[in-house]
Design a protein around this motif. Structure first.
Motif, PDB file in Angstrom:
ATOM      1  N   UNK A 152      -5.019   3.445 -10.165  1.00  0.00           N
ATOM      2  CA  UNK A 152      -3.987   4.241  -9.507  1.00  0.00           C
ATOM      3  C   UNK A 152      -3.596   3.609  -8.177  1.00  0.00           C
ATOM      4  N   UNK A 153      -4.584   3.155  -7.431  1.00  0.00           N
ATOM      5  CA  UNK A 153      -4.341   2.578  -6.103  1.00  0.00           C
ATOM      6  C   UNK A 153      -3.495   1.317  -6.176  1.00  0.00           C
ATOM      7  N   UNK A 154      -3.799   0.457  -7.122  1.00  0.00           N
ATOM      8  CA  UNK A 154      -3.038  -0.785  -7.276  1.00  0.00           C
ATOM      9  C   UNK A 154      -1.585  -0.467  -7.607  1.00  0.00           C
ATOM     10  N   UNK A 155      -1.375   0.487  -8.530  1.00  0.00           N
ATOM     11  CA  UNK A 155      -0.009   0.849  -8.926  1.00  0.00           C
ATOM     12  C   UNK A 155       0.753   1.479  -7.760  1.00  0.00           C
ATOM     13  N   UNK A 156       0.109   2.429  -7.077  1.00  0.00           N
ATOM     14  CA  UNK A 156       0.765   3.092  -5.949  1.00  0.00           C
ATOM     15  C   UNK A 156       1.041   2.113  -4.812  1.00  0.00           C
ATOM     16  N   UNK A 157       0.087   1.243  -4.532  1.00  0.00           N
ATOM     17  CA  UNK A 157       0.277   0.252  -3.479  1.00  0.00           C
ATOM     18  C   UNK A 157       1.475  -0.642  -3.760  1.00  0.00           C
ATOM     19  N   UNK A 158       1.584  -1.091  -5.006  1.00  0.00           N
ATOM     20  CA  UNK A 158       2.718  -1.939  -5.408  1.00  0.00           C
ATOM     21  C   UNK A 158       4.040  -1.209  -5.231  1.00  0.00           C
ATOM     22  N   UNK A 159       4.085   0.032  -5.703  1.00  0.00           N
ATOM     23  CA  UNK A 159       5.315   0.818  -5.627  1.00  0.00           C
ATOM     24  C   UNK A 159       5.729   1.092  -4.193  1.00  0.00           C
ATOM     25  N   UNK A 160       4.773   1.464  -3.347  1.00  0.00           N
ATOM     26  CA  UNK A 160       5.105   1.809  -1.972  1.00  0.00           C
ATOM     27  C   UNK A 160       5.518   0.604  -1.137  1.00  0.00           C
ATOM     28  N   UNK A 161       4.972  -0.545  -1.446  1.00  0.00           N
ATOM     29  CA  UNK A 161       5.403  -1.764  -0.751  1.00  0.00           C
ATOM     30  C   UNK A 161       6.881  -2.024  -1.043  1.00  0.00           C
ATOM     31  N   UNK A 162       7.252  -1.913  -2.310  1.00  0.00           N
ATOM     32  CA  UNK A 162       8.639  -2.147  -2.706  1.00  0.00           C
ATOM     33  C   UNK A 162       9.565  -1.057  -2.175  1.00  0.00           C
ATOM     34  N   UNK A 163       9.063   0.184  -2.094  1.00  0.00           N
ATOM     35  CA  UNK A 163       9.863   1.263  -1.515  1.00  0.00           C
ATOM     36  C   UNK A 163      10.203   0.985  -0.059  1.00  0.00           C
ATOM     37  N   UNK A 164       9.226   0.488   0.676  1.00  0.00           N
ATOM     38  CA  UNK A 164       9.432   0.178   2.092  1.00  0.00           C
ATOM     39  C   UNK A 164      10.500  -0.902   2.261  1.00  0.00           C
ATOM     40  N   UNK A 165      10.449  -1.890   1.395  1.00  0.00           N
ATOM     41  CA  UNK A 165      11.452  -2.961   1.431  1.00  0.00           C
ATOM     42  C   UNK A 165      12.839  -2.402   1.093  1.00  0.00           C
TER      43      UNK A 165
END
Length: 325
Positions: A152-165
């Motif tokens: 879950x953490x890996x998926x959420x981390x990936x998504x939130x990084x791209x959201x910030x961009x």
């Protein structure tokens, strides 16, 4: 004469190791902070990561159960912020584009995950998070496929990084290409993962862009339900019967209640506010479970998968919107 035994060098311990209460106080301070409106989900995840690297989780043995329960509570609570009729009516304009983008994203994500040889559940969560509505979709799907904290953490981390961009990049691209507010709102709703980031980017562009983005994203979020049901078949255990998780049914009931019961409508903002706070806290706890050892073991492939899917879908959607609208 007896041989002298060398004295053992005393092991130096940090103040955090000498007293567990210090660690607990720091941890609880951040828990309370996450429940306040001051902290956003991406920041909460980052704070959790910092805690994991430099302080440590004092209640690590309880973390999985806590995040599992909080994720389900958050999903049901967010349902109280959705209106069935509005979602169905306002989603008509972007319906075909939404369906094509969701199907295309899932096919592309699963294929890319196999090519990069990424763990199946991590690849699936990143794919679904990109296809539908980011963290909310991951929160809804992860209990269905029985994903663990690391996945879950890996998926959420990936998504939130791209959201910030996306929050910074999308308005810039929109103005550069001279997109109308309708075009930009539709593009945000389809190409940006989380609803919060969609609202943030569209709000910078204009009032009408915000209206279009919010309504289309709301309709898009309804796809959580059929995808969650489908996921129970894809990831089912052979020794157990297939059953729809109860929180999905509660999620549907929450939407219906918010649509047709006036008393619920008047107080729904309290429930959704609580749900957003619990989701923020969940992300903090998930981040706290990601030690340096776990992060190193993750590797770059999941992030690469998320970036490639996002870039392709964003570019294809933008081309379609400019060509057709």
């Amino acid at each position: 004469m007896k041989p002298t035994v060398p004295e053992k060098t005393p092991i130096k311990k940090s103040i955090l190791d000498k007293t567990i209460t210090t660690r607990e106080v720091i941890f609880m301070f951040f828990v309370v902070l996450c429940l306040s409106p001051l902290i956003s989900p991406p920041i909460a995840l980052v704070m959790g990561l910092i805690i994991a690297q430099f302080i440590g989780h004092p209640y690590l043995n309880l973390n999985h159960k806590a995040t599992h329960i909080l994720l389900q509570v958050s999903v049901v609570g967010l349902g109280f912020g959705m209106n069935v009729n509005n979602a169905l009516k306002t989603g008509k304009d972007g319906f075909i584009l939404t369906v094509v983008s969701i199907v295309g994203t899932i096919v592309l994500g699963i294929t890319l995950g196999k090519i990069l040889k990424i763990e199946k559940k991590i690849s699936y969560l990143i794919t679904i998070g990109t296809a539908i509505c980011g963290g909310s979709a991951i929160a809804a799907i992860s209990p269905v496929i029985k994903a663990n904290e690391k996945q879950i953490s890996v998926a959420l981390g990936t998504i939130f990084i791209l959201n910030s961009v996306a929050l910074v990049l999308f308005p810039f691209i929109g103005h550069y290409l001279n997109l109308s507010e309708t075009q930009f709102g539709l593009w945000c709703a389809i190409a940006i993962h989380d609803t919060s980031s969609v609202v943030g980017a569209a709000g910078k562009y204009g009032v009408h862009a915000l209206e279009v983005a919010t309504t289309v994203k709301l309709a898009r979020a309804l796809w959580i339900i059929p995808i969650a049901i489908l996921s129970t078949f894809i990831f089912k255990n052979k020794e157990t019967k297939i059953k729809i998780p109860y929180f999905i049914g509660l999620f549907i009931l929450a939407m219906i209640a918010n649509t047709y019961i006036p008393l619920v409508q008047k107080n729904s903002h309290y429930i959704t506010g609580f749900a957003k706070a619990t989701l923020t806290l969940t992300l903090f706890l998930i981040g706290c479970g990601l030690s340096r050892k776990v992060l190193i073991s993750v590797g770059y492939k999941p992030l690469l998968q998320g970036i490639v899917i996002w870039v392709i879908i964003s570019a294809a959607t933008l081309w379609a919107i400019i060509s057709l609208i």
